[in-house]
Design a protein around this motif. Sequence first.
Motif, PDB file in Angstrom:
ATOM      1  N   PHE A  28     -29.993 -15.034  -6.486  1.00 21.36           N
ATOM      2  CA  PHE A  28     -30.804 -13.827  -6.655  1.00 21.36           C
ATOM      3  C   PHE A  28     -29.915 -13.080  -7.497  1.00 21.36           C
ATOM      4  O   PHE A  28     -28.756 -12.865  -7.514  1.00 21.36           O
ATOM      5  CB  PHE A  28     -31.174 -13.089  -5.595  1.00 21.36           C
ATOM      6  N   GLU A  30     -29.622  -9.252  -8.949  1.00 22.55           N
ATOM      7  CA  GLU A  30     -29.993  -7.753  -9.052  1.00 22.55           C
ATOM      8  C   GLU A  30     -30.141  -7.135 -10.054  1.00 22.55           C
ATOM      9  O   GLU A  30     -31.070  -6.064 -10.479  1.00 22.55           O
ATOM     10  CB  GLU A  30     -29.045  -7.068  -8.127  1.00 22.55           C
ATOM     11  N   ALA A  34     -34.699 -10.663 -10.368  1.00 24.10           N
ATOM     12  CA  ALA A  34     -35.265 -11.870  -9.886  1.00 24.10           C
ATOM     13  C   ALA A  34     -34.548 -12.734  -9.301  1.00 24.10           C
ATOM     14  O   ALA A  34     -33.202 -12.953  -9.609  1.00 24.10           O
ATOM     15  CB  ALA A  34     -36.043 -12.324 -11.427  1.00 24.10           C
ATOM     16  N   TRP A  35     -34.843 -14.028  -8.921  1.00 22.28           N
ATOM     17  CA  TRP A  35     -34.292 -15.221  -8.743  1.00 22.28           C
ATOM     18  C   TRP A  35     -34.053 -15.948 -10.019  1.00 22.28           C
ATOM     19  O   TRP A  35     -34.801 -15.716 -11.039  1.00 22.28           O
ATOM     20  CB  TRP A  35     -34.766 -16.091  -7.773  1.00 22.28           C
ATOM     21  N   ARG A 276     -40.539 -17.545 -16.812  1.00 21.55           N
ATOM     22  CA  ARG A 276     -40.688 -16.814 -15.478  1.00 21.55           C
ATOM     23  C   ARG A 276     -41.882 -17.257 -14.719  1.00 21.55           C
ATOM     24  O   ARG A 276     -42.882 -17.922 -15.258  1.00 21.55           O
ATOM     25  CB  ARG A 276     -40.945 -15.167 -15.543  1.00 21.55           C
ATOM     26  N   ARG A 288     -32.472 -21.130   0.578  1.00 23.21           N
ATOM     27  CA  ARG A 288     -33.006 -19.702   0.026  1.00 23.21           C
ATOM     28  C   ARG A 288     -34.650 -19.832   0.090  1.00 23.21           C
ATOM     29  O   ARG A 288     -35.173 -20.815  -0.324  1.00 23.21           O
ATOM     30  CB  ARG A 288     -32.344 -19.414  -1.202  1.00 23.21           C
ATOM     31  N   VAL A 290     -37.949 -17.617  -1.664  1.00 25.69           N
ATOM     32  CA  VAL A 290     -38.377 -16.662  -2.606  1.00 25.69           C
ATOM     33  C   VAL A 290     -39.682 -16.354  -1.844  1.00 25.69           C
ATOM     34  O   VAL A 290     -40.645 -16.753  -1.844  1.00 25.69           O
ATOM     35  CB  VAL A 290     -38.708 -17.308  -4.117  1.00 25.69           C
ATOM     36  N   GLU A 291     -39.874 -14.980  -1.767  1.00 28.34           N
ATOM     37  CA  GLU A 291     -41.198 -14.472  -0.659  1.00 28.34           C
ATOM     38  C   GLU A 291     -42.082 -14.325  -1.632  1.00 28.34           C
ATOM     39  O   GLU A 291     -41.905 -13.918  -2.878  1.00 28.34           O
ATOM     40  CB  GLU A 291     -40.598 -13.157   0.115  1.00 28.34           C
ATOM     41  N   GLY A 294     -42.102 -12.228  -5.041  1.00 27.35           N
ATOM     42  CA  GLY A 294     -40.755 -12.468  -6.141  1.00 27.35           C
ATOM     43  C   GLY A 294     -41.000 -13.035  -7.262  1.00 27.35           C
ATOM     44  O   GLY A 294     -42.109 -13.932  -7.508  1.00 27.35           O
ATOM     45  N   GLN A 295     -40.080 -13.009  -8.131  1.00 28.96           N
ATOM     46  CA  GLN A 295     -40.069 -13.338  -9.200  1.00 28.96           C
ATOM     47  C   GLN A 295     -38.720 -14.744  -9.424  1.00 28.96           C
ATOM     48  O   GLN A 295     -37.887 -14.346  -8.902  1.00 28.96           O
ATOM     49  CB  GLN A 295     -39.916 -12.698 -10.282  1.00 28.96           C
TER      50      GLN A 295
END
Length: 379
Positions: A28, A30, A34-35, A276, A288, A290-291, A294-295
């Motif tokens: 991720f 910040e 995005a991831w 994306r 990990r 990605v919920e 999320g991107q």
Amino acid sequence: MTTPIEAVRLPDPRAAYASLLRTRPFAFDERVGAWVAADAAAVRAVLGSPALRVRPPAEPVPAGIAGSAAGEVFGDLVRMTDGSVQQRLKAVVVDALGTADAAHTHAVAAGHTRDALGDGPGQGLFQDLMFGVPARTVASLCGLDRGAGAEAARAIGDFVQCIPASATPAQQREAALAAARLRELLGPGIEAGEGGPGLLGELVRAAARASWSRTAPLLANAVGFLSQTYDATAGLIGNTLVALARGTAKVPGTPEETEALVREIVRYDAPVQNTRRFAAEPFAYAGRTVEPGGQVLVVLAAANLDPTVNTEPLELRPGRVDPVVFTFGAGAHRCPGEEVAVSIASAVVGELVAAGLAPGTLPAEPEYRPLANARIPLL
């Protein structure tokens, strides 16, 4: 530390991507919110996951163009939609583009390039060679005459402004007008049915073979033939010329050498550097998750440089055997226009060389268009 989006406009982003591959192949970020998927394995996983979509699930069409002609076209583009209907329509589009003969495409693009060069080396020549010639070539392949093709080329430049998230209201209004005009220009080729000429006729015939009866999505993806050509082919032509200006590549002496160089530039200095994906469901990878909501920023250009899939990836090597290239995507949304783009770019570069292009007259360290994902030099 450079972000993957800032890297797109660096004189040489490869060092930044190599660092990303070593230290954060999937993590991720910040700074971009995005991831980031950078190495080949992560990019394959992301592009192949049904949990990730090409558009935010809550906003399949950008709000600024929803309800307009641009929004109607956008909502039917196979590159901007997901699901079983998209896959049926994508198969129709792939079938139609598969009929495009590379030699014919090259010849049409070469003719348009000679026309542009015949007008002399005025200001804006390279802009026209990078953007105008590819668009006019695809318009010709669609069966438009030169006048209509030139108008379509201008209109597609306005339409593509609505695609980035950074589009302004004014750009979105211009895109809506352009989409309406493009449908008027391309509509007769679709309405001509199975006997129609060029790519539009092939699109209708492919639809008939697939028992696809809806006309509006066919017309939208006819616009898509032009829009997908626009930035990607411009970047491919421009980045090839920059490699020649820098002396990174030798000036090709034959059409075969020109095509080999262009194909390697697709990997080495990708015209489309990232894309994306948006999580509609949880996406788990490398421990990990990605919920939903999320991107993922998918750094295609970094994956092209992954040493686990390409030997000595930081070297420009025309004629690589079986390179692994992510520039045109992978999975359900792999772009079907790669061969058309390569044929057009090879023709433009080849005609420039034949006309006596002196690479040293071009900027070796150009500035790049302020875009988040496309790498297009200002020449």
